[in-house]
Scaffold this active site. Structure first.
Site, PDB file in Angstrom:
ATOM      1  N   GLU A 243       0.836  -1.212   0.000  1.00 31.66           N
ATOM      2  CA  GLU A 243       0.000   0.000   0.000  1.00 31.66           C
ATOM      3  C   GLU A 243       0.869   1.260   0.000  1.00 31.66           C
ATOM      4  OE1 GLU A 243      -3.269   0.007   2.772  1.00 31.66           O
ATOM      5  OE2 GLU A 243      -3.262   2.183   2.900  1.00 31.66           O
ATOM      6  N   ARG A 269       0.671  34.530 -18.200  1.00 32.23           N
ATOM      7  CA  ARG A 269       0.154  35.628 -17.360  1.00 32.23           C
ATOM      8  C   ARG A 269       1.188  36.756 -17.275  1.00 32.23           C
ATOM      9  NH1 ARG A 269      -4.122  38.354 -15.162  1.00 32.23           N
ATOM     10  NH2 ARG A 269      -3.674  39.040 -13.035  1.00 32.23           N
ATOM     11  N   GLN A 280      11.865  35.525 -10.328  1.00 27.24           N
ATOM     12  CA  GLN A 280      12.588  34.386  -9.737  1.00 27.24           C
ATOM     13  C   GLN A 280      11.748  33.602  -8.734  1.00 27.24           C
ATOM     14  OE1 GLN A 280      16.283  35.630  -8.024  1.00 27.24           O
ATOM     15  NE2 GLN A 280      17.377  35.551  -9.964  1.00 27.24           N
TER      16      GLN A 280
END
Ligand SMILES: Cc1cc2nc3c(=O)[nH]c(=O)nc-3n(C[C@H](O)[C@H](O)[C@H](O)COP(=O)(O)OP(=O)(O)OC[C@H]3O[C@@H](n4cnc5c(N)ncnc54)[C@H](O)[C@@H]3O)c2cc1C
Length: 380
Positions: A243, A269, A280
């Protein structure tokens, strides 16, 4: 270690991506709000055999090795945003199908695996109790032997899939005085008398149903015992290794679109006359996202490779679970921050992604417990 995929594996992964896009996609904003399990999506996964990835072909499965499985689940995570559905698939695979395959009798395999492999039956795992969480072996649920049946009494918490499950692996003690040596695992069909399931409302992974399960004199045949009486800790540790090693394969897939959408956004954008990716602080987040994606994938593949070789992977599985879950949460936070106010809007899906990711720090043993395990294996 060679992690290159064969042509057949590539075709298989491509078919999973196509399936996820065509049949598993759903209106997640509403499904998440309403906490709705996408049964049709589950059935679509069942039709191509995903709930039976490791099961031999003679029992209706796809007979995949561990590396192919994580590759398939990674691609499913890439193409399918329904983390709840993916989590349900993981719970089914790693806590029921895999232990049954390794430790079940031939009769149990014939009885359960064909239905589980096709997704006609759903599996879940009942270990945690209200007073036994991280300290799982302190469980109080009892399995009293009466001839050829065990009589179960107790209360299990956080049972993933319980409200839709057909069979649960239930951990109970045959003798509380024996401590962990009394813990025994039973395969319990949910239609049995004396078993009650109450749905639980969660913050994330809301499309994966969870339940509290109560046993009141629930009679289960001895023929349903998985492994020997008292072998529960061994079954649990084995099951947890698979798991922890594999459950976040789909999260690695999910982190890729989070990174890609953030990269696209940072390139497009514009603020102060240039793309925000030129700043940065934004670029550093994207570099960290890319680094986390690559390190997560490497850990995932290496642990799966160890599992495929039948080598010990207890420490690596704990590291894999811990690393990928932290990487997933941090990646969600970075994606939100890069998108600014837009990242905070529900229609971007990033709020849901973050809520889903936070759960991964908790299930399969919290990340603190993974650290404890690794520390103890390092002799600390
Ligand atoms: C989404 C989800 C799905 C789950 N699915 C299942 C399922 O299918 N089946 C199942 O049986 N369980 C399931 N669980 C339960 C899960 O395994 C437990 O929540 C987990 O093991 C922690 O137990 P607890 O919640 O009781 O927390 P506790 O054990 O009470 O821990 C509380 C806090 O204390 C910390 N803590 C405890 N002990 C130590 C320690 N020794 N050292 C350092 N810190 C410690 C923990 O890390 C945690 O931060 C699920 C949980 C979640 C959130």
């Amino acid at each position: 270690m060679d992690f290159s995929w064969s042509e057949a594996q590539r075709r298989f992964f491509d078919s999973i991506e196509a399936l996820a896009k065509a049949e598993v996609a759903t209106d997640l904003v509403m499904a998440d709000r309403e906490g709705r399990f996408h049964r049709a999506g589950w059935d679509a996964c069942g039709r191509v055999g995903l709930p039976g990835l490791p099961v031999p072909r003679r029992l209706g499965g796809l007979e995949c090795d561990a590396l192919t499985m994580v590759g398939a689940l990674e691609r499913l995570g890439y193409a399918c945003c329904d983390n709840g559905l993916l989590f349900s698939l993981h719970a089914h695979l790693w806590t029921v199908v895999t232990p049954l395959l390794a430790l079940g009798t031939e009769e149990q395999k014939q009885r359960f695996l064909p239905k589980l492999a096709k997704g006609q039956w759903i599996g879940g795992n009942a270990m945690t109790e209200p007073e036994a969480g991280s300290d799982a072996f302190a469980l109080q649920t009892t399995a009293r032997r009466e001839g050829d049946v065990y009589v179960l009494n107790g209360h299990k918490s956080f049972v993933s899939n319980a409200p839709v499950a057909h069979v649960l692996t239930v951990y109970a003690t045959v003798n509380p005085a024996k401590g962990p040596a009394g813990i025994t695992v039973l395969l319990v069909e949910t239609e049995r008398e004396g078993l009650e399931i109450e749905p639980v409302n969660k913050m994330g992974l809301r499309t994966s149903p969870t339940g509290e399960v109560r046993f009141r004199d629930c009679r289960v045949p001895v023929a349903n015992r998985l492994g020997d009486e008292g072998a529960g800790t061994f079954v649990f540790m084995r099951s947890m290794t698979w798991e922890r090693g594999c459950i976040l394969a789909s999260a690695v897939g999910t982190m890729r679109p989070l990174f890609e959408m953030s990269l696209r956004f940072a390139r497009a954008r514009r603020q102060y006359g240039q793309n925000i990716g030129k700043y940065q602080q934004v670029a550093a987040r994207l570099v960290a996202m890319k680094e986390r994606l690559e390190t997560s994938r490497l850990l995932l593949y290496r642990t799966a490779w160890l599992l495929a070789q039948g080598r010990p992977a207890y420490l690596e599985a704990a590291l894999t679970k811990r690393h990928i879950s932290e990487a997933w949460v941090q990646t969600c936070e970075d994606a939100i921050q890069i998108h600014g106010g837009l990242g905070y809007r529900v229609e971007t899906g990033l709020d849901r992604e973050l809520r889903d990711a936070i759960g991964s720090r908790l299930y399969s043993g919290t990340n603190e417990i993974q650290s404890n395990l690794v520390a103890s294996l390092l002799g600390l």
